[in-house]
Design an enzyme around this catalytic site. Structure first.
Site, PDB file in Angstrom:
ATOM      1  N   ASP A 185       0.797  -1.229   0.000  1.00  0.00           N
ATOM      2  CA  ASP A 185       0.000   0.000   0.000  1.00  0.00           C
ATOM      3  C   ASP A 185       0.831   1.282   0.000  1.00  0.00           C
ATOM      4  O   ASP A 185       0.286   2.375   0.168  1.00  0.00           O
ATOM      5  CB  ASP A 185      -0.986  -0.013   1.166  1.00  0.00           C
ATOM      6  CG  ASP A 185      -2.188  -0.902   0.872  1.00  0.00           C
ATOM      7  OD1 ASP A 185      -2.474  -1.128  -0.326  1.00  0.00           O
ATOM      8  OD2 ASP A 185      -2.822  -1.385   1.815  1.00  0.00           O
ATOM      9  N   ASP A 195      -7.206  -4.732  -3.571  1.00  0.00           N
ATOM     10  CA  ASP A 195      -6.897  -3.322  -3.334  1.00  0.00           C
ATOM     11  C   ASP A 195      -5.652  -2.867  -4.114  1.00  0.00           C
ATOM     12  O   ASP A 195      -5.493  -1.708  -4.435  1.00  0.00           O
ATOM     13  CB  ASP A 195      -6.638  -3.043  -1.844  1.00  0.00           C
ATOM     14  CG  ASP A 195      -7.461  -3.898  -0.904  1.00  0.00           C
ATOM     15  OD1 ASP A 195      -7.849  -5.019  -1.279  1.00  0.00           O
ATOM     16  OD2 ASP A 195      -7.691  -3.457   0.231  1.00  0.00           O
TER      17      ASP A 195
END
Ligand code: GLY
Length: 396
Positions: free
Chosen positions: A101, A168
């Protein structure tokens, strides 16, 4: 005040979006004074819990400050965003705390800051650019060439995550595309494309739903199967996962021009919109058991992400013309319906609650931020409003 001419993509009356933007912008300005250079995550009792700079959510607050700054040029917002970015940059030394991320984190802080400096005619921000390039290298280093996927997390929680990829991550790929373009090195693009193609093959189902986690054998690269992750079950459809897929595939189209990513994004979009309840904001998973479903919490963050993703997909479909133009109009209308509902029924414009969007769900099964505000829900809500008002440039 930044000078620009906004070009709206719709002839419809979007006065409500202007009104909502003004209220959101004013609240961001007030929050900048109380939150300052910190990292809000989700709300408890109306106040954002602040977390560490290495948290995956750390880019959303500076990103939101940049969204407001580029419209109003308020120097206070710029100072706070830059102070956040300096703290994020320090985390690049804490290798074991970072994971895939870094894309979310550094696209909305360092890349946004660099791009804003470019747009202001200052030739960019060399420090912020360097930070984002280092983050892109960390992300590229997570690529498993045998399975052609980007590994999501380190082995924390005592669990072996070597073969895990998650939906994601599509949103982290723009950092790779951006870095490869900046330093004229095609390897970053190749990694991003290989990962996106694995997601297309292994995560996306025929009905347009997606799983959250997919597991590969990290040694041979053999696909093994899906895991529930933040969803209700391995074969369910976590609402935010669908919105990451919708927006993430649209961004892969933006960076590569490839039709297969637009088609994938459109398939997810049709699924997402077809499953929405009357007020256009999903329950936290689309495949919850019917009994008791109506008492389950919504996830307004999934709605906001999907709305901004639909607007991006509309841009992509329009740019490539042909039959896609009708689909683009449908994407835009769907996005407007979602954002209008968020403005009317979910937005909190006053200061008694720090968040902008109520009724978001972070991680239902673990009881983390259930029916609260989430900083990423707020970010994508504001981003969608900016797009509806004609802002086409993205930080992604
Ligand atoms: N990326 C984690 C989440 O959407 O909750």
């Amino acid at each position: 005040m930044t000078e620009h001419k906004l070009q709206r993509g719709s002839e419809r009356d979007l006065g409500w979006a202007d009104e909502a933007w003004s209220r959101a912008e004013a609240k961001i300005g007030r929050n900048a004074r109380t939150i300052g250079a910190a990292f809000p995550n989700g709300t408890i009792n109306g106040r954002y819990v602040r977390g560490p700079a290495h948290d995956w959510v750390a880019g959303f607050w500076p990103g939101m400050l940049w969204l407001a700054y580029r419209e109003n040029g308020d120097e206070e917002l710029r100072c706070v965003a830059e102070a956040c970015e300096r703290q994020l940059a320090e985390t690049l030394q804490t290798y074991d705390l970072l994971h895939h991320d870094v894309g979310f984190m550094f696209s909305l802080s360092s890349v946004a800051q660099h791009r804003q400096a470019e747009a202001s005619g200052r030739g960019g921000d060399a420090d912020a650019k360097r930070h984002a390039l280092i983050a892109a290298n960390l992300l590229a280093g997570r690529y498993n060439p045998q399975g052609e996927f980007i590994r999501a997390w380190p082995n924390w929680d005592g669990e072996d995550h070597a073969g895990w990829a998650i939906i994601d991550c599509l949103m982290n790929l723009p950092l790779l595309h951006w870095a490869g373009r900046e330093i004229e090195d095609t390897r970053y693009k190749h990694i991003a494309i290989r990962h996106a193609d694995s997601v297309l093959r292994d995560f996306l189902r025929p009905d347009g739903s997606v799983c959250h986690i997919f597991r590969y054998d990290p040694e041979s690269g053999t696909p093994i199967g899906s895991l529930a992750g933040q969803g209700y079950a391995a074969d369910s459809a976590w609402a935010r996962g669908a919105s990451w897929a919708l927006y993430g595939f649209a961004l892969s189209s933006r960076w590569t021009g490839e039709a297969r990513y637009r088609e994938a994004a459109l398939r997810v979009a049709r699924f997402f919109v077809s499953q929405l309840p009357e007020d256009a904001v999903p329950y936290w998973d689309f495949f919850l058991p019917e009994a008791g479903k109506e008492s389950m919490p919504r996830d307004s963050s999934a709605a906001a992400i999907a709305a901004s993703g639909l607007l991006e997909l509309a841009e992509q479909l329009t740019a490539f013309g042909g039959a896609g133009v009708e689909d683009a109009a449908w994407c835009r209308t769907s996005a407007e319906r979602i954002v209008q509902s968020l403005c009317g029924r979910y937005a909190e414009w006053g200061d008694e609650h720090e968040g902008l969007l109520r009724h978001a769900t972070g991680y239902y099964s673990r009881g983390v931020y259930v029916d609260e505000s989430l900083i990423y829900g707020d970010y994508f809500f504001v981003e969608a409003l900016a797009k509806l008002r004609g802002r086409k440039e993205l930080f992604w």
